[in-house]
Design a protein around this motif. Sequence first.
Motif, PDB file in Angstrom:
ATOM      1  N   ILE A  71      39.214  10.931  25.745  1.00 39.87           N
ATOM      2  CA  ILE A  71      39.824  10.371  26.959  1.00 39.87           C
ATOM      3  C   ILE A  71      38.807  10.323  28.085  1.00 39.87           C
ATOM      4  O   ILE A  71      38.672   9.306  28.783  1.00 39.87           O
ATOM      5  CB  ILE A  71      41.077  11.182  27.351  1.00 39.87           C
ATOM      6  CG1 ILE A  71      42.191  10.958  26.329  1.00 39.87           C
ATOM      7  CG2 ILE A  71      41.554  10.814  28.756  1.00 39.87           C
ATOM      8  CD1 ILE A  71      43.386  11.882  26.470  1.00 39.87           C
ATOM      9  N   LEU A  83      40.398  15.484  21.689  1.00 42.19           N
ATOM     10  CA  LEU A  83      41.043  14.311  22.267  1.00 42.19           C
ATOM     11  C   LEU A  83      40.732  14.179  23.759  1.00 42.19           C
ATOM     12  O   LEU A  83      40.532  13.082  24.258  1.00 42.19           O
ATOM     13  CB  LEU A  83      42.552  14.373  22.036  1.00 42.19           C
ATOM     14  CG  LEU A  83      43.384  13.213  22.554  1.00 42.19           C
ATOM     15  CD1 LEU A  83      42.914  11.890  21.948  1.00 42.19           C
ATOM     16  CD2 LEU A  83      44.845  13.443  22.241  1.00 42.19           C
ATOM     17  N   CYS A  93      45.525   7.183  23.366  1.00 42.30           N
ATOM     18  CA  CYS A  93      45.052   8.570  23.459  1.00 42.30           C
ATOM     19  C   CYS A  93      45.957   9.411  24.348  1.00 42.30           C
ATOM     20  O   CYS A  93      46.251  10.564  24.032  1.00 42.30           O
ATOM     21  CB  CYS A  93      43.619   8.612  23.986  1.00 42.30           C
ATOM     22  SG  CYS A  93      42.385   8.063  22.797  1.00 42.30           S
TER      23      CYS A  93
END
Length: 177
Positions: A9, A5, A73
């Motif tokens: 980002i 993740l 996110c």
Amino acid sequence: MRSNLIYVIFATVLLMAGILVAICLADTVPNAAGVAHEQFNGMQAGGDGAARLEHIGGLAFAFQALLLVLIVCLAALGIAEERRSPELWAYMGGTLLFSLFVWWQMYSGHQAFLETGVTRYFMGFPVATAWQVYGTWLGAIPLIVLYSVGFRKFVFTVEDERKYEQLLEKIAEKSEQ
């Protein structure tokens, strides 16, 4: 174990930075900041909206879409990695799609006005403005619902609370010594 993740980002932020650079380097249009208003001194009239968006409209759309991706996110990043289940990702994906739908309605409503010059109204506002006024906060509601309804499942479980209480007890014991 490192979460993918954070890479999503990072890539999103890099793309947003690239878009900002492209907007800064785009051709300027005359009177992009507006023109003097005919009746009111010190007030600016908008000028030609289509001309102002000619070189940067698509970039602005992409930037806002990426911002919505970033918001989702970052919200997911606030949830412990072991609780990022397929159910959570489905909900986050739905939230993102809903937010992108609202943004598309806002953008396309404004583009339709620029192309036709016809202003349609919804609940007292031009359609694009109504999507902004009503849709922007409406687009945030799914994340609020997730936080409220899914708090014990995703954010702060009963087990988390038990560990927190144990930590507080240990600190209290040490401070008494």
